[in-house]
Design an enzyme around this catalytic site. Structure first.
Site, PDB file in Angstrom:
ATOM      1  N   ASP A  68       0.822  -1.205   0.000  1.00 40.43           N
ATOM      2  CA  ASP A  68       0.000   0.000   0.000  1.00 40.43           C
ATOM      3  C   ASP A  68       0.858   1.258   0.000  1.00 40.43           C
ATOM      4  OD1 ASP A  68       0.806  -0.600   2.674  1.00 40.43           O
ATOM      5  OD2 ASP A  68      -0.725   0.756   3.449  1.00 40.43           O
ATOM      6  N   GLU A 117       0.255  -1.095   5.755  1.00 40.88           N
ATOM      7  CA  GLU A 117       1.373  -0.536   6.522  1.00 40.88           C
ATOM      8  C   GLU A 117       1.167   0.942   6.791  1.00 40.88           C
ATOM      9  OE1 GLU A 117       5.202   1.278   7.529  1.00 40.88           O
ATOM     10  OE2 GLU A 117       3.928   1.742   5.809  1.00 40.88           O
TER      11      GLU A 117
END
EC number: 3.5.1.130
Length: 326
Positions: A68, A117
């Site tokens: 991400d 994350e």
């Protein structure tokens, strides 16, 4: 042998897949298909992480990058030897580095492409793989850098409710929250061993019989810091650091020197999945990856392709050092 052009094209395609937190599925599919093209089986776990296993010799090494990015699309292009695009530095450059190190190394490797994350690290917290001997997390440290420590991250909610009194006397909920913030901020300092933070949400309004306010803050915490028990904690990931004399650190130092660079051991004021994965598995964890972290989350995010290619070789040599010393 995988060509330079193929490695650059892979990174470009990876960055072209826009994947803000919660929308990592396109990257996941691309990674799984790419691993299969090189004869390595990969799969999605229960939370959406991509897992691939490479059998080889030596200790088991976990290479954990994240799929991400923060929001904010940047048109993908190559200019003057640099690849521009959201995630080029944080952290698809490191993720692509891990991909090719997995393919080209003759070592025992678990590759993990993690979700969330940039959110609350759901991917790292829910990762279920065999216990590794060493953990390398994909974050931009610079080609010649190794991040051996990260501050912790503490998210806290404060609320205040104040009964209405005449407007000329007393303080409202907003003022009380500001006082709370100023009290906390008195302890702020600079550097790895100090507390720092910011307000991420602040609302205050009048109700029929009282004033209500809510403040959410994120604090970056030094090693050993523990928040007051009475605080309403949303999320807390303690600080993490590994010894400079760790075999993992020494392997990277040797690999970086072999590439002709002077190694830099770094402690950062942010937080990464090392903070979760190191304690989770009880083994040493560092962060490594190409890219200038000053460009993280900015409209100017870009990575030098030469450094990306060099980082692949440095990582492969660090893995070789670990495998040879087992």
């Amino acid at each position: 042998m995988i060509s330079t052009e193929e490695k650059i094209e892979f990174l470009k395609r990876l960055v072209e897949i826009y994947s803000p937190t919660g929308k990592e599925n396109g990257v996941a599919k691309f990674l799984i298909k790419s691993f299969e093209n090189y004869g390595i089986e990969a799969y999605l776990d229960d939370v959406g992480n991509v897992i691939a296993v490479k059998k080889g010799k030596g200790p088991l090494i976990l290479l954990a990058g994240h799929m991400d990015t923060v929001p904010g699309y940047i048109p993908v292009r190559i200019e003057n030897g640099e690849l521009w695009g959201r995630g080029a530095v944080d952290a698809k450059g490191p993720l692509a580095t891990f991909f090719f190190a997995t393919i080209e190394s003759d070592a025992n490797i678990i590759f993990a492409g993690l979700v969330d994350e940039e959110g609350f690290s759901k991917g790292a917290k829910n990762l279920e793989v065999p216990k590794p001997d060493y953990i390398i997390v994909g974050e931009p440290s610079g080609t010649n850098g190794v991040t051996i420590g990260y501050k912790g991250s503490l998210t806290v909610k404060f609320t205040e409710t104040v009964e209405k009194v005449h407007g000329s006397i007393g303080v409202g909920a907003a003022e009380k929250l500001i006082e709370k913030w100023l009290t906390i901020a008195k302890y702020f300092g600079e550097g790895f061993n100090s507390l720092s933070g910011r307000i991420v949400k602040f609302v205050a309004y009048e109700r029929e019989f009282d004033f209500f306010g809510e403040m959410i803050v994120n604090l970056r915490t030094p090693p050993g810091y523990m928040p007051p028990k009475e605080w309403d904690i949303i999320d807390f990931v303690p600080a993490y650091e590994v010894s400079r004399t760790s075999p993992l650190v020494r392997a990277f130092v040797r690999a970086i020197r072999k590439a002709g660079y002077k190694p830099k051991l770094k402690k950062k004021t942010g937080t990464a999945d090392t903070n979760i994965l190191g304690p989770k598995y009880g083994v040493d964890a560092i962060a490594y990856g190409p890219g200038d972290s000053k460009l993280d989350h900015t409209p100017y995010e870009r990575i030098k392709l030469r450094e990306y290619l060099e980082a692949i070789e440095i990582l492969k040599n660090a893995i070789l050092e670990l495998s040879s010393n087992d």
